[in-house]
Design a protein around this motif. Structure first.
Motif, short mmCIF file in Angstrom:
data_model
loop_
_atom_site.label_atom_id
_atom_site.label_comp_id
_atom_site.label_asym_id
_atom_site.label_seq_id
_atom_site.Cartn_x
_atom_site.Cartn_y
_atom_site.Cartn_z
N THR B 129 0.86 -1.18 0.00
CA THR B 129 0.00 0.00 0.00
C THR B 129 0.90 1.24 0.00
OG1 THR B 129 -0.07 0.23 2.38
CG2 THR B 129 -1.73 -1.18 1.41
N PHE B 130 0.43 2.29 -0.62
CA PHE B 130 1.21 3.54 -0.60
C PHE B 130 0.29 4.72 -0.81
CE2 PHE B 130 1.06 4.52 -5.09
CZ PHE B 130 0.84 3.29 -5.68
N THR B 131 0.83 5.89 -0.52
CA THR B 131 0.06 7.13 -0.62
C THR B 131 0.73 8.06 -1.61
OG1 THR B 131 -0.53 6.90 1.69
CG2 THR B 131 -0.84 9.06 0.73
N THR B 132 -0.08 8.72 -2.41
CA THR B 132 0.45 9.73 -3.32
C THR B 132 -0.57 10.86 -3.38
OG1 THR B 132 1.14 10.13 -5.60
CG2 THR B 132 -0.39 8.34 -5.27
N ALA B 133 -0.44 11.76 -4.35
CA ALA B 133 -1.36 12.91 -4.37
C ALA B 133 -1.58 13.41 -5.79
CB ALA B 133 -0.80 14.05 -3.52
N ASN B 134 -2.81 13.84 -6.03
CA ASN B 134 -3.18 14.63 -7.22
C ASN B 134 -3.01 13.91 -8.55
OD1 ASN B 134 -3.66 16.72 -5.43
ND2 ASN B 134 -1.62 17.59 -5.68
N ALA B 202 -7.34 20.42 -9.11
CA ALA B 202 -7.51 19.50 -10.24
C ALA B 202 -6.77 18.20 -9.95
CB ALA B 202 -6.97 20.15 -11.51
N LEU B 203 -7.02 17.20 -10.76
CA LEU B 203 -6.24 15.97 -10.66
C LEU B 203 -6.14 15.35 -12.04
CD1 LEU B 203 -8.18 12.90 -9.41
CD2 LEU B 203 -9.35 15.00 -9.90
N LEU B 204 -5.19 14.42 -12.18
CA LEU B 204 -5.06 13.71 -13.45
C LEU B 204 -5.30 12.23 -13.21
CD1 LEU B 204 -1.82 15.32 -14.93
CD2 LEU B 204 -4.20 15.88 -15.48
N MET B 270 3.22 14.95 -12.89
CA MET B 270 3.22 15.86 -14.02
C MET B 270 2.92 17.29 -13.62
SD MET B 270 1.48 13.65 -17.03
CE MET B 270 0.65 12.44 -16.07
N THR B 271 2.16 17.45 -12.52
CA THR B 271 1.79 18.80 -12.12
C THR B 271 2.12 19.03 -10.66
OG1 THR B 271 -0.45 18.27 -11.39
CG2 THR B 271 -0.16 18.76 -13.73
N LEU B 272 2.07 20.31 -10.29
CA LEU B 272 2.42 20.73 -8.94
C LEU B 272 1.21 21.42 -8.31
CD1 LEU B 272 4.93 21.19 -7.03
CD2 LEU B 272 5.09 23.43 -8.07
N ALA B 273 0.99 21.14 -7.02
CA ALA B 273 -0.07 21.81 -6.27
C ALA B 273 -1.44 21.62 -6.92
CB ALA B 273 0.24 23.29 -6.07
N ALA B 274 -1.79 20.35 -7.16
CA ALA B 274 -3.11 20.00 -7.68
C ALA B 274 -3.40 20.66 -9.02
CB ALA B 274 -4.21 20.30 -6.67
N GLY B 275 -2.45 20.54 -9.95
CA GLY B 275 -2.70 21.02 -11.31
C GLY B 275 -2.48 22.50 -11.49
#
Ligand SMILES: [Cu+2]
Lengths: 164, 321
Positions: B129-134, B202-204, B270-275
């Motif tokens: 299991t792991f955690t990431t963001a956005n 935003a998110l991808l 690919m992006t920073l701070a939620a797109g």
């Protein structure tokens, strides 16, 4: 008419959201001329609610619970070991205290320490009740910060209305 | 920077999205026909004004009266049937798109924060299991169930090309399902106003063929590599000495807080701070120098860094692939 405008003007200060402290303010805090700065935090709903958020994020709760005290002393009784002005609370958080209060110097930014300190004071009714956070969405073990009775002036040893 | 982004409910790339697109077109067509019929009736009524005023306005003409009653009654009936049919159709589609949880497939937990998305990949094996963001990666053709929670206020999860909207509500767990039909990068956006930076939440969703996805996941499961270059080593030391560690985690170091996004592989995003910005060393430095200028109101505070620290930390973070 002036009477109608007065609360609106007062409301502006409550609502003002300053995301970035001005550089002169940062300097003033550093130089110890901090005593006059407290009002900016104590009367401002944004700083107080940020303080509340950070109090939970940085786990002050782990030791002080929701103000009622545990490992650390209660923060809602308006009885202070190390003084109850906002500058005292800032010093407590930043430098720590000998009997188990850790120092957060370099761990929490100054701006956020001030916000947390203002929030700590709201737990004992020491801030503008118009700006203090109101009730939580979830169950709360004490009245909301904006319903905390204003404490008697310092030095007056009247019996406490609230126990932890 | 990010390749062609898809973000349109009319350009679906999943069976769930296709059903919703069909529903949109059926509603548009039916309502269009009704609108046209009403406009034509109105035009006829305006054009066929009464030729001459009746001599006795209150006089009843039984035959005409009856004819009008029947026409109006029939139209009311047709309106009711149309509304009921559309409601039924909408309900049936929603049931198929949102219905029973999927037993098979992949499970994710997404938590909405002001103003970013925390993403947890669950696995029966705890070490996986792991955690990431956005940024959410999914394999093509595998059904994905996303459990949705909120940390502070109500948000709404919406990736228009893949699924409908679903709210994230504090104290409650919702879920949404989709199966990406084609590889691609799908943009999503918080769809419930949640404060100052709602627009920058935003998110991808990156749909990949299974081998690519597995490679990505194996990479994300790994802890961060120790930096070899002197500058990045300085960056790591500065990062650990600063307030950053009160909010962020980098697995493999002593930073383990969960107030802000997990940064273990931030350089792979690919992006920073939620797109808000495309991710590069330059934008990382801009973000650290002035988060409140890039995203005013964001919960990431301005932390005072000297220029060397700023450069070193940006280099360190960019290298966290
Ligand atoms: Cu939002």
């Amino acid at each position: 008419m002036p009477l109608a405008i007065a609360p609106l003007v007062a409301g502006c200060e409550r609502e003002d959201r300053q995301y970035r402290a001005d550089p002169p303010l940062l300097d003033a805090r550093g130089a110890g001329r901090q005593y006059t700065l407290g009002e900016r935090y104590l009367n401002n709903a944004y700083h107080l609610s940020q303080g509340k958020r950070l109090y939970a994020s940085f786990n002050c709760r782990g030791c002080h619970f929701d103000g009622g005290g545990g490992i650390g002393p209660a923060l809602m009784e308006n009885r202070w070991i190390y003084g109850g002005t906002i500058a005292d609370i800032v010093a407590t958080i930043r430098e720590g205290r000998p009997n188990g209060m850790p120092s957060f110097r370099g761990k929490i930014t100054d701006e956020q320490i001030w916000e947390i300190a203002a929030y700590v004071l709201s737990m004992s009714g020491n801030v503008s009740s118009a700006a203090a956070p109101n009730r939580d969405d979830h169950m709360q073990g004490r009245p909301a910060e904006n319903r905390q009775p204003t404490p008697p002036p310092p030095g007056d040893e009247a019996p406490k209305l609230l126990s932890p | 920077m990010v390749g062609p982004l898809v973000q349109s409910a009319l350009d679906p790339h999943s069976p769930q999205g296709e059903r919703l697109r069909d529903l949109i077109w059926i509603f548009t067509a039916v309502c269009g026909v009704v609108w046209l019929a009403v406009m034509i009736a109105l035009a006829i009524a305006v054009w066929r004004r009464r030729a001459s005023a009746a001599p006795e306005p209150s006089a009843l003409e039984r035959a005409a009266e009856l004819r009008l009653t029947i026409i109006v009654g029939a139209l009311v009936g047709m309106t009711a049937v149309t509304v009921l049919a559309l409601t039924g159709l909408s309900y049936a589609t929603q049931k198929r798109v949102l219905g029973r949880p999927l037993a098979a497939g992949m499970a994710l937990l997404v938590t909405g924060h002001q103003w970013w998305w925390e993403v947890e990949y669950k696995d029966d094996e705890p070490a996986r299991t792991f955690t990431t963001a956005n940024e959410i990666h999914v394999p093509v053709g595998v059904p994905v169930t996303i459990r949705l929670r909120a940390d502070d206020v109500i948000h709404s999860f919406w990736v228009p090309s893949l699924m409908g909207k679903e709210d994230l509500i504090p104290g409650r767990e919702n879920s949404i399902r989709f199966t990406a039909a084609r590889a691609g990068i799908y943009r999503g956006q918080c769809a419930e106003f949640c404060g100052a930076q709602h627009a920058h939440m935003a998110l991808l969703v990156v749909a990949q063929e299974k081998p690519d996805f597995d490679a990505w996941r194996d990479g994300q499961i790994r802890s961060a590599d120790d930096p070899n270059e002197p500058e990045r080593q300085k960056g790591l030391a500065a990062f650990l000495a600063k307030p950053c560690v009160m909010c962020h985690a980098v697995r493999g170091t002593s930073a383990a807080a969960r107030v802000g996004p997990d940064l273990t592989h931030v350089g792979s995003r690919m992006t920073l701070a939620a797109g808000t910005l495309p991710l590069s060393r330059g934008t990382l430095a801009a973000w650290l120098a002035d988060p409140q200028g890039v995203k005013p109101g964001s919960q990431m505070p301005f932390v005072q860094l000297d220029p060397d620290e700023l450069n070193a930390i940006s280099a360190y973070l960019e290298g966290l692939k």
